[in-house]
Design a protein around this motif. Structure first.
Motif, mmCIF file in Angstrom:
data_model
loop_
_atom_site.group_PDB
_atom_site.id
_atom_site.type_symbol
_atom_site.label_atom_id
_atom_site.label_comp_id
_atom_site.label_asym_id
_atom_site.label_seq_id
_atom_site.Cartn_x
_atom_site.Cartn_y
_atom_site.Cartn_z
ATOM 1 N N PRO A 27 0.801 -1.233 0.000
ATOM 2 C CA PRO A 27 0.000 0.000 0.000
ATOM 3 C C PRO A 27 0.837 1.289 0.000
ATOM 4 N N HIS A 28 2.127 1.173 0.284
ATOM 5 C CA HIS A 28 2.975 2.365 0.363
ATOM 6 C C HIS A 28 3.966 2.490 -0.798
ATOM 7 N N ILE A 29 3.900 1.574 -1.754
ATOM 8 C CA ILE A 29 4.836 1.586 -2.892
ATOM 9 C C ILE A 29 4.793 2.930 -3.614
ATOM 10 N N ASP A 30 3.603 3.403 -3.922
ATOM 11 C CA ASP A 30 3.502 4.636 -4.699
ATOM 12 C C ASP A 30 4.032 5.852 -3.953
ATOM 13 N N SER A 31 4.063 5.810 -2.632
ATOM 14 C CA SER A 31 4.570 6.961 -1.880
ATOM 15 C C SER A 31 6.085 7.100 -1.997
ATOM 16 N N VAL A 32 6.794 6.025 -2.362
ATOM 17 C CA VAL A 32 8.254 6.112 -2.516
ATOM 18 C C VAL A 32 8.711 5.863 -3.947
ATOM 19 N N ARG A 57 7.007 -1.981 -10.841
ATOM 20 C CA ARG A 57 6.095 -1.315 -9.900
ATOM 21 C C ARG A 57 4.858 -2.162 -9.671
ATOM 22 N N VAL A 58 4.266 -2.680 -10.730
ATOM 23 C CA VAL A 58 3.072 -3.518 -10.607
ATOM 24 C C VAL A 58 3.396 -4.788 -9.818
ATOM 25 N N GLN A 65 6.667 -9.154 -5.968
ATOM 26 C CA GLN A 65 8.012 -8.821 -5.503
ATOM 27 C C GLN A 65 7.890 -7.890 -4.305
ATOM 28 N N GLN A 66 8.938 -7.903 -3.480
ATOM 29 C CA GLN A 66 8.981 -7.035 -2.315
ATOM 30 C C GLN A 66 9.995 -5.922 -2.594
ATOM 31 N N LEU A 67 9.618 -4.704 -2.255
ATOM 32 C CA LEU A 67 10.494 -3.547 -2.446
ATOM 33 C C LEU A 67 11.195 -3.239 -1.130
ATOM 34 N N TRP A 68 12.515 -3.106 -1.193
ATOM 35 C CA TRP A 68 13.333 -2.741 -0.035
ATOM 36 C C TRP A 68 14.029 -1.427 -0.358
ATOM 37 N N VAL A 69 14.121 -0.539 0.637
ATOM 38 C CA VAL A 69 14.826 0.725 0.442
ATOM 39 C C VAL A 69 15.938 0.857 1.479
ATOM 40 N N VAL A 70 16.982 1.555 1.072
ATOM 41 C CA VAL A 70 18.132 1.805 1.940
ATOM 42 C C VAL A 70 18.181 3.301 2.218
#
Length: 156
Positions: A27-32, A57-58, A65-70
């Motif tokens: 739910p927070h993908i689009d915010s980053v 993105r989709v 897939q899982q998005l990870w940020v550093v």
């Protein structure tokens, strides 16, 4: 403790990590996404047409897939990656699909240390990655083994 020893011995403190790694829930993908897309573009370009930023993105939005940020010490996003569970007939692995960012050598160990227990908690018995020689240099220092290489020939 004497007054002198208080002046000589530094107080104990917990050092804050220079980098932090977090998973971004769908739910927070689009915010980053506006910040991570440019970081991931270099890795997406190296997929040689297998992926686009829209498709990735989709895949993150749907949980494929899982998005990870550093984050660096100032809470700025400096790296990003995606993972995906791959269920083989006799093993479940978490595949690192895309990984890119600034000062990669400074945070790759932190990222792997963050992802490994999460993967195990979700039933994986290992991690896998396909990448360029720079990724191999970093992973080989963290106990990874080179299993095989991928070869490609385009048919046009």
């Amino acid at each position: 403790m004497s007054e002198v020893s208080r002046l000589i011995e530094p107080p104990e403190f917990k050092e804050e990590p220079e980098h932090e790694v977090s998973m971004v829930l769908p739910p927070h993908i689009d915010s980053v996404w506006a910040k991570v897309r440019p970081i991931l573009e270099s890795a997406i370009d190296r997929s040689y047409g297998r992926w686009s930023s829209h498709a990735l993105r989709v895949a993150c939005l749907t949980g494929q897939q899982q998005l990870w940020v550093v984050f660096d010490g100032q809470s700025e996003i400096i790296g990003a990656g995606t993972t995906e569970f791959v269920d083989y007939p006799s093993r479940r692995l978490l595949a690192i699909q895309f990984l890119a960012g600034k000062d990669f050598d400074k945070w790759i160990k932190i990222a792997i240390d963050r992802v490994e227990p999460w993967a195990a908690d979700h039933g994986a018995d290992g991690l896998e990655a396909i990448g360029r020689p720079g990724l191999w240099r970093a992973l080989s220092k963290e106990g990874w083994e080179k299993s095989f290489q991928v070869f490609e020939k385009r048919l046009t």
